[in-house]
Scaffold this active site. Structure first.
Site, PDB file in Angstrom:
ATOM      1  N   GLN A  22       3.190   9.975   1.090  1.00 58.27           N
ATOM      2  CA  GLN A  22       4.467   9.251   1.082  1.00 58.27           C
ATOM      3  C   GLN A  22       5.309   9.588  -0.143  1.00 58.27           C
ATOM      4  OE1 GLN A  22       2.482   5.244   2.065  1.00 58.27           O
ATOM      5  NE2 GLN A  22       4.504   5.093   3.011  1.00 58.27           N
ATOM      6  N   HIS A  33      -2.284   7.509   7.098  1.00 59.84           N
ATOM      7  CA  HIS A  33      -1.289   8.395   6.476  1.00 59.84           C
ATOM      8  C   HIS A  33      -1.919   9.724   6.038  1.00 59.84           C
ATOM      9  CE1 HIS A  33       2.569   6.373   6.098  1.00 59.84           C
ATOM     10  NE2 HIS A  33       2.008   5.269   5.666  1.00 59.84           N
ATOM     11  N   GLY A  77       0.839  -1.193   0.000  1.00 58.99           N
ATOM     12  CA  GLY A  77       0.000   0.000   0.000  1.00 58.99           C
ATOM     13  C   GLY A  77       0.869   1.234   0.000  1.00 58.99           C
TER      14      GLY A  77
END
Ligand code: ZN
Length: 160
Positions: free
Chosen positions: A51, A135, A46
């Site tokens: 990111q 996230h 994932g």
């Protein structure tokens, strides 16, 4: 398509709240393609947009269940049960730790056509959905680790 640089822990972008995607554009499409490519290149299951340094609510997941999941503006609407196990993150290289997550979750999101979808996942998929959605709100699994972060064994025979 291009592999993008993965931001690692300590980069403040990983701690920021991401913005919802308002419209599908060629730029967003390219980002999504790059996210899949970057995830596969890094042998991840994932990846979330922050990111790769983009503050948008986009998640890609492939836990090798035969599906590629794209979740835009995801919101977990149901969670049940619990599972405790090791978790890792491409933004925390070389580390792993024990995290408890729901055993099953349902997430509501938009697809590549900005149509509403609902995905229900169990086990690893549920873990990945929780991890990646976190996230988007600046949360990392290291915040939830029970006990100490551990070093992973050096992977053998993996592609560089
Ligand atoms: Zn992660």
């Amino acid at each position: 398509m291009a592999v993008r640089k993965i931001r690692t822990i300590g980069d403040e972008i990983l701690r920021k709240e991401c913005k919802p995607v308002k419209a599908m554009t060629p730029r967003v499409r390219e980002l999504i393609e790059d996210m899949f490519e970057t995830m596969y290149e890094a042998n991840g299951v994932g990846l979330a947009a922050p990111q790769v340094g983009v503050m948008k609510q986009i998640v890609v997941i492939d836990v090798e269940d035969g599906n590629q999941y794209l979740l835009i503006n995801p919101e977990i609407v149901e969670a049940e049960g619990s599972q405790t196990g090791y978790e890792g993150c491409l933004s925390v290289p070389g580390k792993t730790g024990i995290v408890t997550r729901p055993q099953k979750v349902t997430v509501r999101a938009l697809d590549e056509n900005m149509q509403e979808i609902t995905v229900t996942g169990e086990d690893l998929l549920a873990r990945a959905i929780c991890h990646e959605c976190a996230h988007l709100h600046g949360e990392l699994y290291v915040d939830l680790v029970e006990g100490e972060l551990e070093d992973t064994e050096p992977a053998e025979g993996e592609e560089e």
